[in-house]
Scaffold this motif. Structure first.
Motif, PDB file in Angstrom:
ATOM      1  N   GLU A 117      -5.427 -18.239   1.969  1.00 21.72           N
ATOM      2  CA  GLU A 117      -6.429 -19.296   2.056  1.00 21.72           C
ATOM      3  C   GLU A 117      -7.487 -18.979   3.108  1.00 21.72           C
ATOM      4  OE1 GLU A 117      -3.086 -20.177   2.564  1.00 21.72           O
ATOM      5  OE2 GLU A 117      -2.710 -20.734   0.479  1.00 21.72           O
ATOM      6  N   PHE A 118      -7.145 -18.115   4.032  1.00 21.84           N
ATOM      7  CA  PHE A 118      -8.058 -17.770   5.123  1.00 21.84           C
ATOM      8  C   PHE A 118      -8.690 -16.403   4.863  1.00 21.84           C
ATOM      9  CE2 PHE A 118      -4.455 -20.205   6.916  1.00 21.84           C
ATOM     10  CZ  PHE A 118      -5.136 -21.386   7.167  1.00 21.84           C
ATOM     11  N   SER A 119      -9.712 -16.089   5.646  1.00 15.87           N
ATOM     12  CA  SER A 119     -10.392 -14.806   5.453  1.00 15.87           C
ATOM     13  C   SER A 119      -9.491 -13.628   5.838  1.00 15.87           C
ATOM     14  CB  SER A 119     -11.684 -14.760   6.259  1.00 15.87           C
ATOM     15  OG  SER A 119     -11.402 -14.832   7.644  1.00 15.87           O
ATOM     16  N   VAL A 120      -8.547 -13.855   6.762  1.00 16.94           N
ATOM     17  CA  VAL A 120      -7.634 -12.779   7.152  1.00 16.94           C
ATOM     18  C   VAL A 120      -6.763 -12.368   5.970  1.00 16.94           C
ATOM     19  CG1 VAL A 120      -5.663 -12.221   8.629  1.00 16.94           C
ATOM     20  CG2 VAL A 120      -7.603 -13.446   9.571  1.00 16.94           C
ATOM     21  N   GLY A 121      -6.325 -13.327   5.180  1.00 17.90           N
ATOM     22  CA  GLY A 121      -5.478 -13.020   4.022  1.00 17.90           C
ATOM     23  C   GLY A 121      -6.199 -12.177   2.996  1.00 17.90           C
ATOM     24  N   SER A 122      -7.441 -12.532   2.697  1.00 21.04           N
ATOM     25  CA  SER A 122      -8.172 -11.736   1.708  1.00 21.04           C
ATOM     26  C   SER A 122      -8.477 -10.335   2.239  1.00 21.04           C
ATOM     27  CB  SER A 122      -9.463 -12.443   1.298  1.00 21.04           C
ATOM     28  OG  SER A 122     -10.349 -12.533   2.387  1.00 21.04           O
ATOM     29  N   THR A 123      -8.689 -10.214   3.545  1.00 17.61           N
ATOM     30  CA  THR A 123      -8.903  -8.895   4.134  1.00 17.61           C
ATOM     31  C   THR A 123      -7.639  -8.051   4.049  1.00 17.61           C
ATOM     32  OG1 THR A 123     -10.512  -9.831   5.659  1.00 17.61           O
ATOM     33  CG2 THR A 123      -9.600  -7.690   6.223  1.00 17.61           C
ATOM     34  N   LEU A 124      -6.485  -8.660   4.319  1.00 19.73           N
ATOM     35  CA  LEU A 124      -5.225  -7.925   4.225  1.00 19.73           C
ATOM     36  C   LEU A 124      -4.927  -7.510   2.788  1.00 19.73           C
ATOM     37  CD1 LEU A 124      -2.959  -9.958   6.665  1.00 19.73           C
ATOM     38  CD2 LEU A 124      -3.719  -7.603   6.939  1.00 19.73           C
ATOM     39  N   ILE A 125      -5.207  -8.393   1.842  1.00 17.82           N
ATOM     40  CA  ILE A 125      -4.959  -8.066   0.436  1.00 17.82           C
ATOM     41  C   ILE A 125      -5.870  -6.931  -0.010  1.00 17.82           C
ATOM     42  CG2 ILE A 125      -5.133  -8.951  -1.921  1.00 17.82           C
ATOM     43  CD1 ILE A 125      -4.206 -11.675  -0.778  1.00 17.82           C
ATOM     44  N   THR A 126      -7.139  -6.979   0.402  1.00 15.87           N
ATOM     45  CA  THR A 126      -8.081  -5.920   0.029  1.00 15.87           C
ATOM     46  C   THR A 126      -7.690  -4.582   0.650  1.00 15.87           C
ATOM     47  OG1 THR A 126      -9.858  -7.538  -0.144  1.00 15.87           O
ATOM     48  CG2 THR A 126     -10.499  -5.231   0.059  1.00 15.87           C
ATOM     49  N   SER A 127      -7.363  -4.588   1.930  1.00 14.94           N
ATOM     50  CA  SER A 127      -6.994  -3.324   2.577  1.00 14.94           C
ATOM     51  C   SER A 127      -5.659  -2.801   2.047  1.00 14.94           C
ATOM     52  CB  SER A 127      -6.943  -3.483   4.089  1.00 14.94           C
ATOM     53  OG  SER A 127      -5.955  -4.422   4.445  1.00 14.94           O
ATOM     54  N   GLY A 128      -4.742  -3.684   1.700  1.00 12.45           N
ATOM     55  CA  GLY A 128      -3.487  -3.254   1.102  1.00 12.45           C
ATOM     56  C   GLY A 128      -3.682  -2.628  -0.259  1.00 12.45           C
ATOM     57  N   THR A 129      -4.590  -3.205  -1.043  1.00 11.37           N
ATOM     58  CA  THR A 129      -4.898  -2.639  -2.360  1.00 11.37           C
ATOM     59  C   THR A 129      -5.513  -1.252  -2.227  1.00 11.37           C
ATOM     60  OG1 THR A 129      -5.258  -4.872  -3.193  1.00 11.37           O
ATOM     61  CG2 THR A 129      -6.125  -3.069  -4.507  1.00 11.37           C
ATOM     62  N   ILE A 130      -6.389  -1.090  -1.256  1.00 15.25           N
ATOM     63  CA  ILE A 130      -6.985   0.226  -1.015  1.00 15.25           C
ATOM     64  C   ILE A 130      -5.906   1.217  -0.582  1.00 15.25           C
ATOM     65  CG2 ILE A 130      -8.555   1.501   0.509  1.00 15.25           C
ATOM     66  CD1 ILE A 130     -10.355  -1.010   0.448  1.00 15.25           C
ATOM     67  N   GLY A 131      -4.960   0.765   0.250  1.00 13.69           N
ATOM     68  CA  GLY A 131      -3.872   1.633   0.674  1.00 13.69           C
ATOM     69  C   GLY A 131      -2.982   2.061  -0.481  1.00 13.69           C
ATOM     70  N   VAL A 132      -2.679   1.122  -1.391  1.00 15.12           N
ATOM     71  CA  VAL A 132      -1.847   1.468  -2.557  1.00 15.12           C
ATOM     72  C   VAL A 132      -2.582   2.458  -3.444  1.00 15.12           C
ATOM     73  CG1 VAL A 132      -0.841   0.538  -4.672  1.00 15.12           C
ATOM     74  CG2 VAL A 132      -0.509  -0.666  -2.528  1.00 15.12           C
ATOM     75  N   CYS A 133      -3.859   2.210  -3.686  1.00 18.03           N
ATOM     76  CA  CYS A 133      -4.618   3.145  -4.546  1.00 18.03           C
ATOM     77  C   CYS A 133      -4.740   4.525  -3.905  1.00 18.03           C
ATOM     78  CB  CYS A 133      -6.003   2.574  -4.824  1.00 18.03           C
ATOM     79  SG  CYS A 133      -5.974   1.097  -5.853  1.00 18.03           S
ATOM     80  N   SER A 134      -4.948   4.578  -2.609  1.00 16.87           N
ATOM     81  CA  SER A 134      -5.023   5.876  -1.925  1.00 16.87           C
ATOM     82  C   SER A 134      -3.689   6.599  -1.977  1.00 16.87           C
ATOM     83  CB  SER A 134      -5.442   5.675  -0.472  1.00 16.87           C
ATOM     84  OG  SER A 134      -6.705   5.065  -0.405  1.00 16.87           O
ATOM     85  N   GLY A 135      -2.608   5.857  -1.812  1.00 17.41           N
ATOM     86  CA  GLY A 135      -1.293   6.465  -1.913  1.00 17.41           C
ATOM     87  C   GLY A 135      -1.003   7.007  -3.285  1.00 17.41           C
ATOM     88  N   MET A 136      -1.440   6.285  -4.319  1.00 15.06           N
ATOM     89  CA  MET A 136      -1.262   6.774  -5.684  1.00 15.06           C
ATOM     90  C   MET A 136      -2.065   8.064  -5.911  1.00 15.06           C
ATOM     91  SD  MET A 136       0.810   4.923  -7.384  1.00 15.06           S
ATOM     92  CE  MET A 136       1.566   3.334  -7.384  1.00 15.06           C
ATOM     93  N   LEU A 137      -3.252   8.132  -5.337  1.00 17.22           N
ATOM     94  CA  LEU A 137      -4.040   9.363  -5.444  1.00 17.22           C
ATOM     95  C   LEU A 137      -3.343  10.528  -4.752  1.00 17.22           C
ATOM     96  CD1 LEU A 137      -7.670   8.059  -4.909  1.00 17.22           C
ATOM     97  CD2 LEU A 137      -6.737   9.102  -6.966  1.00 17.22           C
ATOM     98  N   LEU A 138      -2.766  10.276  -3.583  1.00 19.35           N
ATOM     99  CA  LEU A 138      -2.030  11.333  -2.890  1.00 19.35           C
ATOM    100  C   LEU A 138      -0.807  11.771  -3.678  1.00 19.35           C
ATOM    101  CD1 LEU A 138      -2.147  10.180   0.840  1.00 19.35           C
ATOM    102  CD2 LEU A 138      -3.222  12.195  -0.165  1.00 19.35           C
ATOM    103  N   LEU A 139      -0.125  10.829  -4.316  1.00 18.79           N
ATOM    104  CA  LEU A 139       1.016  11.191  -5.127  1.00 18.79           C
ATOM    105  C   LEU A 139       0.602  12.031  -6.332  1.00 18.79           C
ATOM    106  CD1 LEU A 139       3.112   7.902  -5.133  1.00 18.79           C
ATOM    107  CD2 LEU A 139       3.647  10.043  -3.998  1.00 18.79           C
ATOM    108  N   GLY A 140      -0.586  11.773  -6.855  1.00 20.87           N
ATOM    109  CA  GLY A 140      -1.074  12.531  -7.992  1.00 20.87           C
ATOM    110  C   GLY A 140      -1.475  13.960  -7.645  1.00 20.87           C
ATOM    111  N   LEU A 141      -1.792  14.183  -6.366  1.00 22.01           N
ATOM    112  CA  LEU A 141      -2.174  15.535  -5.970  1.00 22.01           C
ATOM    113  C   LEU A 141      -0.944  16.396  -5.884  1.00 22.01           C
ATOM    114  CD1 LEU A 141      -4.776  14.860  -3.171  1.00 22.01           C
ATOM    115  CD2 LEU A 141      -5.221  15.692  -5.449  1.00 22.01           C
TER     116      LEU A 141
END
Length: 64
Positions: free
Chosen positions: A40-64
């Motif tokens: 509900e707060f701006s901190v939550g949306s920031t954490l969700i966005t940065s977590g999504t970026i972290g998951v996508c980056s990790g998937m890219l590293l796994l693909g390499l």
């Protein structure tokens, strides 16, 4: 030795990328899970966005 033969450090580099990718995916999922409590707060949306970026980056590293 042909050009397609792997060098001596290729397997250790692949293992390092695999471990880094797994850590990035796990950290991303934990960040998203922690962010859902504060979405509900701006901190939550920031954490969700940065977590999504972290998951996508990790998937890219796994693909390499």
């Amino acid at each position: 030795m042909s050009r397609m033969d792997p060098g001596p450090g290729v397997s250790s580099m692949s293992l390092a990328m695999l471990i880094a990718g797994i850590f990035a995916v796990v950290a991303g999922f934990l960040t998203v899970a922690y962010g859902f409590g504060y979405r509900e707060f701006s901190v939550g949306s920031t954490l969700i966005t940065s977590g999504t970026i972290g998951v996508c980056s990790g998937m890219l590293l796994l693909g390499l």
